[in-house]
Design a protein around this motif. Structure first.
Motif, PDB file in Angstrom:
ATOM      1  N   ALA A  77      32.135  29.279  42.197  1.00 29.58           N
ATOM      2  CA  ALA A  77      32.533  29.866  43.483  1.00 29.58           C
ATOM      3  C   ALA A  77      33.909  30.518  43.380  1.00 29.58           C
ATOM      4  O   ALA A  77      34.146  31.590  43.949  1.00 29.58           O
ATOM      5  N   THR A  78      34.804  29.885  42.650  1.00 33.70           N
ATOM      6  CA  THR A  78      36.145  30.448  42.471  1.00 33.70           C
ATOM      7  C   THR A  78      36.095  31.757  41.682  1.00 33.70           C
ATOM      8  O   THR A  78      36.767  32.733  42.033  1.00 33.70           O
ATOM      9  N   VAL A  79      35.287  31.782  40.643  1.00 27.92           N
ATOM     10  CA  VAL A  79      35.151  32.998  39.837  1.00 27.92           C
ATOM     11  C   VAL A  79      34.573  34.124  40.697  1.00 27.92           C
ATOM     12  O   VAL A  79      35.050  35.268  40.648  1.00 27.92           O
ATOM     13  N   PHE A  80      33.558  33.797  41.498  1.00 26.87           N
ATOM     14  CA  PHE A  80      32.972  34.802  42.386  1.00 26.87           C
ATOM     15  C   PHE A  80      34.021  35.346  43.351  1.00 26.87           C
ATOM     16  O   PHE A  80      34.173  36.560  43.508  1.00 26.87           O
ATOM     17  N   ALA A  81      34.766  34.444  43.979  1.00 28.25           N
ATOM     18  CA  ALA A  81      35.764  34.865  44.968  1.00 28.25           C
ATOM     19  C   ALA A  81      36.859  35.714  44.332  1.00 28.25           C
ATOM     20  O   ALA A  81      37.252  36.753  44.880  1.00 28.25           O
ATOM     21  N   CYS A  82      37.350  35.318  43.176  1.00 27.75           N
ATOM     22  CA  CYS A  82      38.413  36.080  42.503  1.00 27.75           C
ATOM     23  C   CYS A  82      37.928  37.458  42.085  1.00 27.75           C
ATOM     24  O   CYS A  82      38.649  38.450  42.226  1.00 27.75           O
ATOM     25  N   GLY A  83      36.723  37.520  41.575  1.00 30.54           N
ATOM     26  CA  GLY A  83      36.176  38.805  41.153  1.00 30.54           C
ATOM     27  C   GLY A  83      35.980  39.757  42.322  1.00 30.54           C
ATOM     28  O   GLY A  83      36.335  40.946  42.241  1.00 30.54           O
ATOM     29  N   MET A  84      35.431  39.245  43.399  1.00 35.69           N
ATOM     30  CA  MET A  84      35.209  40.094  44.571  1.00 35.69           C
ATOM     31  C   MET A  84      36.532  40.535  45.186  1.00 35.69           C
ATOM     32  O   MET A  84      36.717  41.715  45.499  1.00 35.69           O
ATOM     33  N   LEU A  85      37.449  39.597  45.350  1.00 35.26           N
ATOM     34  CA  LEU A  85      38.749  39.907  45.951  1.00 35.26           C
ATOM     35  C   LEU A  85      39.479  40.984  45.155  1.00 35.26           C
ATOM     36  O   LEU A  85      39.891  42.013  45.699  1.00 35.26           O
ATOM     37  N   THR A  86      39.613  40.767  43.875  1.00 37.56           N
ATOM     38  CA  THR A  86      40.373  41.700  43.045  1.00 37.56           C
ATOM     39  C   THR A  86      39.630  43.017  42.863  1.00 37.56           C
ATOM     40  O   THR A  86      40.240  44.091  42.936  1.00 37.56           O
ATOM     41  N   GLY A  87      38.336  42.962  42.647  1.00 32.93           N
ATOM     42  CA  GLY A  87      37.565  44.178  42.445  1.00 32.93           C
ATOM     43  C   GLY A  87      37.626  45.112  43.648  1.00 32.93           C
ATOM     44  O   GLY A  87      37.895  46.311  43.506  1.00 32.93           O
ATOM     45  N   ILE A  88      37.417  44.558  44.833  1.00 34.27           N
ATOM     46  CA  ILE A  88      37.430  45.392  46.039  1.00 34.27           C
ATOM     47  C   ILE A  88      38.841  45.889  46.349  1.00 34.27           C
ATOM     48  O   ILE A  88      39.040  47.067  46.657  1.00 34.27           O
TER      49      ILE A  88
END
Length: 142
Positions: A77-88
């Motif tokens: 869940a943390t990896v998903f959140a970090c990827g989405m946050l930074t990517g967007i």
């Protein structure tokens, strides 16, 4: 089945970091296009400003690298959140920073603005990419 779904979501978050790379490429293309039309004597100043959107790609890459260990630890869940946050954040930051840089480059070329002034204005969209990197680091290691 739940584990597979969580892993898939984590990898989707990592894939979203590609948005940050795309934002950087878009911003660089916008700013670089503006620099192409500069007077030869002002071109070096324009080139200095035109490379600024490249940092969003670096931030996205850094977060992807930082996510590798948490991914192995099963913190999906943390990896998903970090990827989405930074990517967007880096997608839009890089894109709009490219537009700000292009306007600054045009102003430098017309002698309405200095290089330092154009760079100062370009820092504002950059700030939000930096915040996404910092928040992702806090989520991963804080």
């Amino acid at each position: 089945m739940e584990e597979i779904f969580a892993q898939t979501m984590a990898h989707l978050g990592l894939a979203a970091l590609g948005l940050g790379l795309a934002g950087s490429a878009i911003g660089l293309a916008i700013a670089g296009s503006a620099a192409c039309g500069m007077r030869p004597e002002a071109r070096n100043s324009g080139l200095a400003v035109s490379v600024l959107p490249g940092t969003q790609g670096l931030y996205s890459f850094a977060v992807g690298y930082l996510c590798l260990q948490p991914l192995e630890e099963g913190r999906y869940a943390t990896v998903f959140a970090c990827g989405m946050l930074t990517g967007i954040a880096c997608l839009f930051s890089g894109w709009w920073q490219g537009r700000v840089c292009a306007s600054g480059i045009q102003s430098i070329n017309a002698e309405r603005m200095t290089t330092a002034q154009a760079m100062l204005l370009a820092v504002f969209p950059e700030f939000y990419a930096i915040l996404s990197l910092a928040f992702s680091a806090l989520m991963l290691f804080g």
